[in-house]
Scaffold this motif. Sequence first.
Motif, PDB file in Angstrom:
ATOM      1  N   ALA A  82      28.046 168.183  24.753  1.00 34.17           N
ATOM      2  CA  ALA A  82      28.615 169.435  25.252  1.00 34.17           C
ATOM      3  C   ALA A  82      27.634 170.580  25.048  1.00 34.17           C
ATOM      4  O   ALA A  82      26.715 170.503  24.217  1.00 34.17           O
ATOM      5  CB  ALA A  82      29.928 169.739  24.542  1.00 34.17           C
ATOM      6  N   LEU A  83      27.849 171.628  25.826  1.00 34.01           N
ATOM      7  CA  LEU A  83      27.132 172.888  25.665  1.00 34.01           C
ATOM      8  C   LEU A  83      28.140 173.914  25.172  1.00 34.01           C
ATOM      9  O   LEU A  83      29.189 174.092  25.795  1.00 34.01           O
ATOM     10  CB  LEU A  83      26.520 173.324  27.000  1.00 34.01           C
ATOM     11  CG  LEU A  83      25.549 174.507  26.964  1.00 34.01           C
ATOM     12  CD1 LEU A  83      24.279 174.117  26.199  1.00 34.01           C
ATOM     13  CD2 LEU A  83      25.201 174.945  28.385  1.00 34.01           C
ATOM     14  N   VAL A  84      27.849 174.560  24.042  1.00 32.80           N
ATOM     15  CA  VAL A  84      28.775 175.514  23.435  1.00 32.80           C
ATOM     16  C   VAL A  84      28.092 176.875  23.373  1.00 32.80           C
ATOM     17  O   VAL A  84      27.060 177.025  22.707  1.00 32.80           O
ATOM     18  CB  VAL A  84      29.198 175.080  22.022  1.00 32.80           C
ATOM     19  CG1 VAL A  84      30.231 176.047  21.455  1.00 32.80           C
ATOM     20  CG2 VAL A  84      29.756 173.659  22.052  1.00 32.80           C
ATOM     21  N   ALA A  85      28.657 177.852  24.071  1.00 32.98           N
ATOM     22  CA  ALA A  85      28.120 179.208  24.077  1.00 32.98           C
ATOM     23  C   ALA A  85      29.023 180.110  23.245  1.00 32.98           C
ATOM     24  O   ALA A  85      30.229 180.188  23.501  1.00 32.98           O
ATOM     25  CB  ALA A  85      28.025 179.729  25.508  1.00 32.98           C
ATOM     26  N   LEU A  86      28.449 180.776  22.245  1.00 29.81           N
ATOM     27  CA  LEU A  86      29.208 181.681  21.388  1.00 29.81           C
ATOM     28  C   LEU A  86      28.999 183.115  21.839  1.00 29.81           C
ATOM     29  O   LEU A  86      27.894 183.504  22.242  1.00 29.81           O
ATOM     30  CB  LEU A  86      28.786 181.527  19.923  1.00 29.81           C
ATOM     31  CG  LEU A  86      29.166 180.188  19.280  1.00 29.81           C
ATOM     32  CD1 LEU A  86      28.073 179.151  19.503  1.00 29.81           C
ATOM     33  CD2 LEU A  86      29.425 180.349  17.794  1.00 29.81           C
ATOM     34  N   SER A  87      30.069 183.917  21.753  1.00 29.74           N
ATOM     35  CA  SER A  87      30.001 185.299  22.213  1.00 29.74           C
ATOM     36  C   SER A  87      30.359 186.256  21.078  1.00 29.74           C
ATOM     37  O   SER A  87      31.038 185.891  20.116  1.00 29.74           O
ATOM     38  CB  SER A  87      30.954 185.511  23.396  1.00 29.74           C
ATOM     39  OG  SER A  87      32.297 185.292  22.997  1.00 29.74           O
ATOM     40  N   ASP A  88      29.893 187.501  21.205  1.00 32.02           N
ATOM     41  CA  ASP A  88      30.176 188.527  20.202  1.00 32.02           C
ATOM     42  C   ASP A  88      31.440 189.313  20.531  1.00 32.02           C
ATOM     43  O   ASP A  88      31.703 190.362  19.962  1.00 32.02           O
ATOM     44  CB  ASP A  88      28.993 189.477  20.053  1.00 32.02           C
ATOM     45  CG  ASP A  88      28.538 190.040  21.392  1.00 32.02           C
ATOM     46  OD1 ASP A  88      29.242 189.831  22.408  1.00 32.02           O
ATOM     47  OD2 ASP A  88      27.480 190.680  21.433  1.00 32.02           O
TER      48      ASP A  88
END
Length: 395
Positions: free
Chosen positions: A147-153
């Motif tokens: 999987a590709l996991v993108a974290l946001s602020d």
Amino acid sequence: MGGNLAAGIAVAGLAVALAVAVWAVIRLRSRRAIATAAQRATYDVLHIAALAAEPLRNGLTDTAAGKAVRHLRTLTGAAGIAVTDATRVLAFDGAGEHHREQVAGAAAKAVIAGRSTVLGAEELPCDLVDCPVRGAVVVPLAQREGALVALSDGPPAPGLVQATAETARWVGTQLALAELDTSRARLARAEVRALRAQISPHFIYNALTAIASFVRTDPELARELILEFAEFTRYSFRAHGEFTTLAEELRSIDRYLTIERARFGERLQVRLQIAPEVLPVTLPFLCLQPLVENAVRHGLSRKPGMGTISIVARDAGAECHITVEDDGVGMDPAVLLSADDTTDAGQHVGLRNVDERLRSVFGDGFGVVVETAPDAGTKVSMRVPKFHPGVRSSQ
């Protein structure tokens, strides 16, 4: 008067220089205006994607993920990003690495479910007061490899969700291409094994029979043939290397023909015309050997009297042009083209094998070309690029 003239010339020269400078600035600005903001953005995205694609073409490994993850974060615009396999994080870049265990767990669930997930701050609890992570987008890769996991602020915006989904789809395509490359390599190795199986039974039997016939009458020749046979089999059955050089292939063919000449005597004539500059050219392993063996076994062995095999390798600029020709019995082209015909099956398999491997390695424009007719001999031609990406001899 002279002073005024000199001053006038200096002023005129300064004016000309200033005009040239202004013209150069205007022209430079006009050139820069050709690249619009949209064009520059497109270029940047393609450039970053190319940087990420190179390692990913080696498959989903720790090393590949580690080299690609920074570029993937740039593509998505995420505060932090992780690349995972089905169970663990392979690589991380940017903010939020202390959420590694939570990211791995969320990725594993997404991979099993086969669908994307958007996580909020409550699903990513953290003891750090200044933790910048407020959400994440988890998108499984193709074939659920990871999987590709993108974290946001902040709460994941629709733009981040879409960017992560598209980037994950692109990553999946690169991994699929990597798997295709691996499958082709496995197929090439299987085809080489098939050729070895084709060579071994009849040639080994005939070679040993020929050697045995000289043990009493000419022991020195028998000894020489045994050494040639040993070197030929060592090369043909070597365990490594998908590619070889033309020089190595010709050296092995020379050993093969030495043994065959011991069998056929003066009936078998060989002509070589090899340009020295093409000897280092790299080509698929056991690419010429089946063609020469076909010429002997199917062309000349059935011809009464003397027969000749000609092997020519010419320098053709960016390519090497190779032909193997015999003046043997030839065959009906319709029979050669018939996929269902079983006559001379070994010959068909050998030619088809070489043709498929050449096309697989160099492209569809580089297969073999066969010219033949009954009682007119056979000529097999091929083109080999002197240089091709990913093609390197292990010699």
